[in-house]
Design a protein around this motif. Structure first.
Motif, PDB file in Angstrom:
ATOM      1  N   PHE A 278      70.469  71.259  39.491  1.00 15.38           N
ATOM      2  CA  PHE A 278      70.450  72.200  40.608  1.00 15.38           C
ATOM      3  C   PHE A 278      69.153  72.143  41.420  1.00 15.38           C
ATOM      4  CE2 PHE A 278      73.668  75.358  38.544  1.00 15.38           C
ATOM      5  CZ  PHE A 278      74.692  74.496  38.902  1.00 15.38           C
ATOM      6  N   HIS A 279      68.021  71.823  40.792  1.00 12.70           N
ATOM      7  CA  HIS A 279      66.753  71.917  41.528  1.00 12.70           C
ATOM      8  C   HIS A 279      66.693  70.915  42.675  1.00 12.70           C
ATOM      9  CE1 HIS A 279      64.942  68.252  39.686  1.00 12.70           C
ATOM     10  NE2 HIS A 279      64.047  68.365  40.651  1.00 12.70           N
ATOM     11  N   LYS A 280      67.412  69.809  42.543  1.00  7.99           N
ATOM     12  CA  LYS A 280      67.351  68.788  43.596  1.00  7.99           C
ATOM     13  C   LYS A 280      68.002  69.279  44.885  1.00  7.99           C
ATOM     14  CE  LYS A 280      68.924  65.853  40.464  1.00  7.99           C
ATOM     15  NZ  LYS A 280      69.457  64.631  39.819  1.00  7.99           N
ATOM     16  N   ARG A 281      69.141  69.952  44.766  1.00  6.73           N
ATOM     17  CA  ARG A 281      69.792  70.500  45.964  1.00  6.73           C
ATOM     18  C   ARG A 281      68.997  71.684  46.508  1.00  6.73           C
ATOM     19  NH1 ARG A 281      75.152  68.638  44.989  1.00  6.73           N
ATOM     20  NH2 ARG A 281      75.027  66.492  45.738  1.00  6.73           N
ATOM     21  N   CYS A 282      68.389  72.455  45.626  1.00  6.81           N
ATOM     22  CA  CYS A 282      67.612  73.616  46.080  1.00  6.81           C
ATOM     23  C   CYS A 282      66.369  73.180  46.851  1.00  6.81           C
ATOM     24  CB  CYS A 282      67.227  74.482  44.884  1.00  6.81           C
ATOM     25  SG  CYS A 282      68.651  75.240  44.063  1.00  6.81           S
ATOM     26  N   ALA A 283      65.800  72.049  46.465  1.00  8.85           N
ATOM     27  CA  ALA A 283      64.660  71.516  47.212  1.00  8.85           C
ATOM     28  C   ALA A 283      65.078  71.143  48.630  1.00  8.85           C
ATOM     29  CB  ALA A 283      64.084  70.300  46.489  1.00  8.85           C
ATOM     30  N   VAL A 284      66.292  70.613  48.781  1.00  5.89           N
ATOM     31  CA  VAL A 284      66.810  70.295  50.114  1.00  5.89           C
ATOM     32  C   VAL A 284      66.973  71.569  50.935  1.00  5.89           C
ATOM     33  CG1 VAL A 284      68.759  69.329  51.401  1.00  5.89           C
ATOM     34  CG2 VAL A 284      67.961  68.196  49.335  1.00  5.89           C
ATOM     35  N   MET A 285      67.471  72.640  50.293  1.00  5.58           N
ATOM     36  CA  MET A 285      67.601  73.917  51.007  1.00  5.58           C
ATOM     37  C   MET A 285      66.237  74.420  51.474  1.00  5.58           C
ATOM     38  SD  MET A 285      70.398  75.981  48.720  1.00  5.58           S
ATOM     39  CE  MET A 285      71.665  75.098  47.829  1.00  5.58           C
TER      40      MET A 285
ATOM     41  N   ARG B  78      50.941  76.104  58.926  1.00  4.00           N
ATOM     42  CA  ARG B  78      51.665  75.111  58.119  1.00  4.00           C
ATOM     43  C   ARG B  78      51.718  75.526  56.649  1.00  4.00           C
ATOM     44  NH1 ARG B  78      51.068  68.928  60.229  1.00  4.00           N
ATOM     45  NH2 ARG B  78      51.968  69.300  62.290  1.00  4.00           N
ATOM     46  N   GLY B  79      50.675  76.204  56.196  1.00  2.00           N
ATOM     47  CA  GLY B  79      50.705  76.731  54.838  1.00  2.00           C
ATOM     48  C   GLY B  79      51.803  77.765  54.667  1.00  2.00           C
ATOM     49  N   LYS B  80      52.012  78.589  55.692  1.00  2.00           N
ATOM     50  CA  LYS B  80      53.089  79.592  55.638  1.00  2.00           C
ATOM     51  C   LYS B  80      54.467  78.923  55.657  1.00  2.00           C
ATOM     52  CE  LYS B  80      51.715  82.273  59.087  1.00  2.00           C
ATOM     53  NZ  LYS B  80      51.708  83.457  59.986  1.00  2.00           N
ATOM     54  N   VAL B  81      54.592  77.828  56.416  1.00  2.00           N
ATOM     55  CA  VAL B  81      55.868  77.087  56.435  1.00  2.00           C
ATOM     56  C   VAL B  81      56.171  76.554  55.039  1.00  2.00           C
ATOM     57  CG1 VAL B  81      57.053  75.047  57.322  1.00  2.00           C
ATOM     58  CG2 VAL B  81      55.695  76.462  58.871  1.00  2.00           C
ATOM     59  N   CYS B  82      55.159  75.980  54.385  1.00  2.00           N
ATOM     60  CA  CYS B  82      55.351  75.457  53.030  1.00  2.00           C
ATOM     61  C   CYS B  82      55.697  76.574  52.047  1.00  2.00           C
ATOM     62  CB  CYS B  82      54.105  74.710  52.566  1.00  2.00           C
ATOM     63  SG  CYS B  82      53.780  73.166  53.442  1.00  2.00           S
ATOM     64  N   ASP B  83      55.006  77.706  52.168  1.00  2.00           N
ATOM     65  CA  ASP B  83      55.285  78.842  51.282  1.00  2.00           C
ATOM     66  C   ASP B  83      56.722  79.327  51.447  1.00  2.00           C
ATOM     67  OD1 ASP B  83      52.741  78.770  50.295  1.00  2.00           O
ATOM     68  OD2 ASP B  83      51.969  80.395  51.550  1.00  2.00           O
ATOM     69  N   PHE B  84      57.176  79.376  52.699  1.00  2.00           N
ATOM     70  CA  PHE B  84      58.545  79.820  52.962  1.00  2.00           C
ATOM     71  C   PHE B  84      59.549  78.835  52.374  1.00  2.00           C
ATOM     72  CE2 PHE B  84      62.283  80.225  55.872  1.00  2.00           C
ATOM     73  CZ  PHE B  84      62.638  81.520  55.519  1.00  2.00           C
TER      74      PHE B  84
ATOM     75  N   ASN C  22      57.047  67.934  52.853  1.00  2.00           N
ATOM     76  CA  ASN C  22      57.521  67.055  51.786  1.00  2.00           C
ATOM     77  C   ASN C  22      56.526  66.968  50.636  1.00  2.00           C
ATOM     78  OD1 ASN C  22      60.079  66.305  52.701  1.00  2.00           O
ATOM     79  ND2 ASN C  22      59.253  64.737  54.063  1.00  2.00           N
ATOM     80  N   LYS C  23      55.228  67.005  50.946  1.00  2.00           N
ATOM     81  CA  LYS C  23      54.215  66.943  49.889  1.00  2.00           C
ATOM     82  C   LYS C  23      54.335  68.147  48.965  1.00  2.00           C
ATOM     83  CE  LYS C  23      50.859  64.357  52.679  1.00  2.00           C
ATOM     84  NZ  LYS C  23      49.514  64.399  53.335  1.00  2.00           N
ATOM     85  N   SER C  24      54.512  69.332  49.540  1.00  2.00           N
ATOM     86  CA  SER C  24      54.650  70.542  48.722  1.00  2.00           C
ATOM     87  C   SER C  24      55.933  70.515  47.902  1.00  2.00           C
ATOM     88  CB  SER C  24      54.632  71.786  49.619  1.00  2.00           C
ATOM     89  OG  SER C  24      53.385  71.939  50.252  1.00  2.00           O
ATOM     90  N   LEU C  25      57.019  70.059  48.526  1.00  2.00           N
ATOM     91  CA  LEU C  25      58.295  70.015  47.807  1.00  2.00           C
ATOM     92  C   LEU C  25      58.285  68.953  46.709  1.00  2.00           C
ATOM     93  CD1 LEU C  25      60.839  70.559  50.717  1.00  2.00           C
ATOM     94  CD2 LEU C  25      60.444  72.070  48.770  1.00  2.00           C
ATOM     95  N   ALA C  26      57.564  67.864  46.912  1.00  2.00           N
ATOM     96  CA  ALA C  26      57.453  66.844  45.870  1.00  2.00           C
ATOM     97  C   ALA C  26      56.775  67.428  44.637  1.00  2.00           C
ATOM     98  CB  ALA C  26      56.687  65.636  46.395  1.00  2.00           C
ATOM     99  N   GLU C  27      55.738  68.233  44.841  1.00  2.00           N
ATOM    100  CA  GLU C  27      55.058  68.890  43.727  1.00  2.00           C
ATOM    101  C   GLU C  27      55.982  69.896  43.044  1.00  2.00           C
ATOM    102  OE1 GLU C  27      51.552  70.619  45.367  1.00  2.00           O
ATOM    103  OE2 GLU C  27      50.612  68.683  45.847  1.00  2.00           O
TER     104      GLU C  27
ATOM    105  N   LEU D  84      62.269  63.963  51.780  1.00  2.00           N
ATOM    106  CA  LEU D  84      61.672  63.091  50.772  1.00  2.00           C
ATOM    107  C   LEU D  84      62.482  61.823  50.504  1.00  2.00           C
ATOM    108  CD1 LEU D  84      60.577  65.734  48.108  1.00  2.00           C
ATOM    109  CD2 LEU D  84      59.069  64.063  49.174  1.00  2.00           C
ATOM    110  N   ASP D  85      63.808  61.935  50.569  1.00  2.00           N
ATOM    111  CA  ASP D  85      64.659  60.786  50.246  1.00  2.00           C
ATOM    112  C   ASP D  85      64.772  59.789  51.398  1.00  2.00           C
ATOM    113  OD1 ASP D  85      66.185  62.199  52.029  1.00  2.00           O
ATOM    114  OD2 ASP D  85      67.844  62.595  50.649  1.00  2.00           O
ATOM    115  N   GLY D  86      64.099  60.070  52.516  1.00  2.00           N
ATOM    116  CA  GLY D  86      64.146  59.160  53.651  1.00  2.00           C
ATOM    117  C   GLY D  86      65.274  59.416  54.619  1.00  2.00           C
ATOM    118  N   ASN D  87      66.147  60.382  54.307  1.00  2.00           N
ATOM    119  CA  ASN D  87      67.273  60.718  55.181  1.00  2.00           C
ATOM    120  C   ASN D  87      66.910  61.881  56.092  1.00  2.00           C
ATOM    121  OD1 ASN D  87      69.080  58.781  54.091  1.00  2.00           O
ATOM    122  ND2 ASN D  87      69.486  60.136  52.354  1.00  2.00           N
ATOM    123  N   ALA D  88      67.471  61.845  57.304  1.00  2.00           N
ATOM    124  CA  ALA D  88      67.251  62.935  58.256  1.00  2.00           C
ATOM    125  C   ALA D  88      68.165  64.105  57.907  1.00  2.00           C
ATOM    126  CB  ALA D  88      67.519  62.458  59.677  1.00  2.00           C
TER     127      ALA D  88
END
Length: 441
Positions: free
Chosen positions: A308-315, A336-342, A283-288, A40-44
């Motif tokens: 803490f939630h910001k680093r956990c989203a990266v994980m 892809r839905g399963k990838v987002c759920d995971f 990224n769309k799911s994680l943004a939500e 989301l932050d534009g970094n790889a």
């Protein structure tokens, strides 16, 4: 669960399955460390995880470390081959020196070629800063992993080498540059290396408190904390051995991951370029998810959740990198839905693990955890007295956890005294009375 991870999970006892799934991430991320996707932050980002298996002694932590042994097989096999190559070279050098005592190193390299620089990535706790920098330089950008079944070993080892372990963990999690400039160039390593570090550490909660004594240190929020349920009085858990078909499935998944990072041929090891993937749908799911956590942080006035939630989203995103690849980079919406759920599940578990064990000072000052038991206790008390009050008020928290929170909130302190009880010598704690100003008096 994605392939490979699901196989390991299904062989575990029910009470260990969540911990097994989370424990698979760090070793798989090292094997497939050249996978890459833009967050989301534009970094790889690459799938680097720093896992802390925190549980009481004799709780089964070693089983989770054994999982890392199995999943790190491609890395350890390459390490062994690389070290054998170096040993063979050193043996030849020794033979030449025995036959020609006055031979110079330049002449030796003329006969044998330059000294090999082995790629060794699976490290233990006992490694110096200089050795780590040299190994990282030899690794040509591949990730290394620190593994230890006792987190205290890392504390003792690195304290003796004047090394700030938290610096290395912070920089290594992000794949940044680690720099060192020493006066004695001949005996140490001076320069900078790209440090990419995963960890797989196990230990008791006390050991991790010694490793991360400051909750505001950025290394804390980078830890994927894996806890185990309190199984006091439960039966011995039974782990099922993988079948031949399951072993083959795991090996196939590991081979695919490893081929992304390195290729071995007659000339040695060839490090592969980064393998880029498009995970914009994750990224769309994680943004939500981040928006939901931000709203919760505001409604609860929780700085801890906000940080803490910001680093956990990266994980969660890094877990999605592995899941997307292991599921064959499928474009199918269901997959892809399963990838987002995971990804969201990993983010939730990472946040839960951090918030159960840490609270930032901004929140400690606001909250008074377990106030009723506190008020019911006398001015001095033992851990046994606290346990009785917690039981009286129906609180399931562990007494030592409550004491830690009260200490951080400046509610109690150790009096310096101990007292004999039916369960041995116990510390005596005393309440800290708030200072009263002259005007209030």
């Amino acid at each position: 669960m994605p392939p490979v991870i699901s196989t390991m999970v299904e062989a575990a006892p029910e009470e260990f399955r969540q911990a097994v799934a989370l424990s698979c991430l760090a070793p798989l991320g090292v094997v497939g460390c050249q996978l890459e996707a833009v967050y989301l932050d534009g970094n790889a980002h690459t799938p680097l995880f720093q896992t802390a298996i925190s549980a009481p002694q004799a709780s089964g932590k070693s089983w989770l470390i054994n999982i890392a042994d199995r999943l790190m097989k491609p890395v350890t096999e390459m390490d062994d081959a690389q070290l054998a190559m170096l040993k063979d070279y050193c043996d030849q050098v020794a033979e030449l020196r025995a036959m020609h005592p006055r031979i110079s190193m330049m002449q030796i390299e003329g006969f044998l070629g330059p000294r090999p620089k082995p790629i060794v990535r699976d490290l233990g706790a006992k490694v110096s800063t200089t050795a780590m920098m040299e190994l990282m330089d030899n690794a040509q950008g591949l990730a290394i992993v620190l593994r230890s079944d006792e987190a205290d070993s890392l504390v003792k080892s690195w304290l003796s080498r004047n090394t700030d372990v938290s610096d290395m963990l912070r920089i290594g999690w992000d794949g940044g540059w680690y720099k060192q400039n020493m006066a004695s160039v001949s005996k140490t390593y001076s320069g900078k290396v790209r440090l990419r570090m995963a960890t797989m550490l196990a230990g008791t909660p006390d050991a991790f408190c010694r490793l991360f004594p400051n909750v505001q240190n950025g290394a804390v929020s980078r830890q994927l904390i894996v806890g185990l349920d309190d199984m006091f009085g439960c039966h011995m858990p039974t782990w099922r051995k993988l079948t031949e078909a399951e072993e083959a499935e795991v090996d196939s998944g590991l081979a695919r991951l490893n081929a992304v990072s390195v290729m071995q041929n007659d000339d040695g090891v060839e490090v592969q370029p980064r393998y880029e993937m498009d995970l914009s749908y994750v990224n769309k799911s994680l943004a939500e998810w981040c928006a939901e956590q931000t709203a919760l942080a505001k409604s609860h006035n929780s700085h801890t959740r906000w940080v803490f939630h910001k680093r956990c989203a990266v994980m969660g995103f890094r877990a999605a990198i592995l899941a997307h690849f292991l599921w064959g980079e499928s474009a199918d919406e269901a997959v892809r839905g399963k990838v987002c759920d995971f990804a969201l599940w990993v983010a939730d578990m990472a946040l839960l693990g951090l918030m159960k064990r840490y609270e930032l000072p901004e929140d400690v000052a606001k909250h008074f955890f377990a106030k009723k038991p506190y008020d019911a206790l006398s001015d001095t008390f033992t851990i046994g007295d606290l346990a009785e009050q917690l039981q009286t008020y129906g609180l399931m928290s562990q007494p030592y956890d409550v004491i830690c929170k009260w200490k951080r909130g400046n509610r109690v302190r150790f009096s310096g005294k101990t007292v004999a009880t039916s369960r041995g010598m116990k510390r005596v704690y005393e309440k800290i009375k708030p200072e009263v100003s002259v005007m209030e008096e």
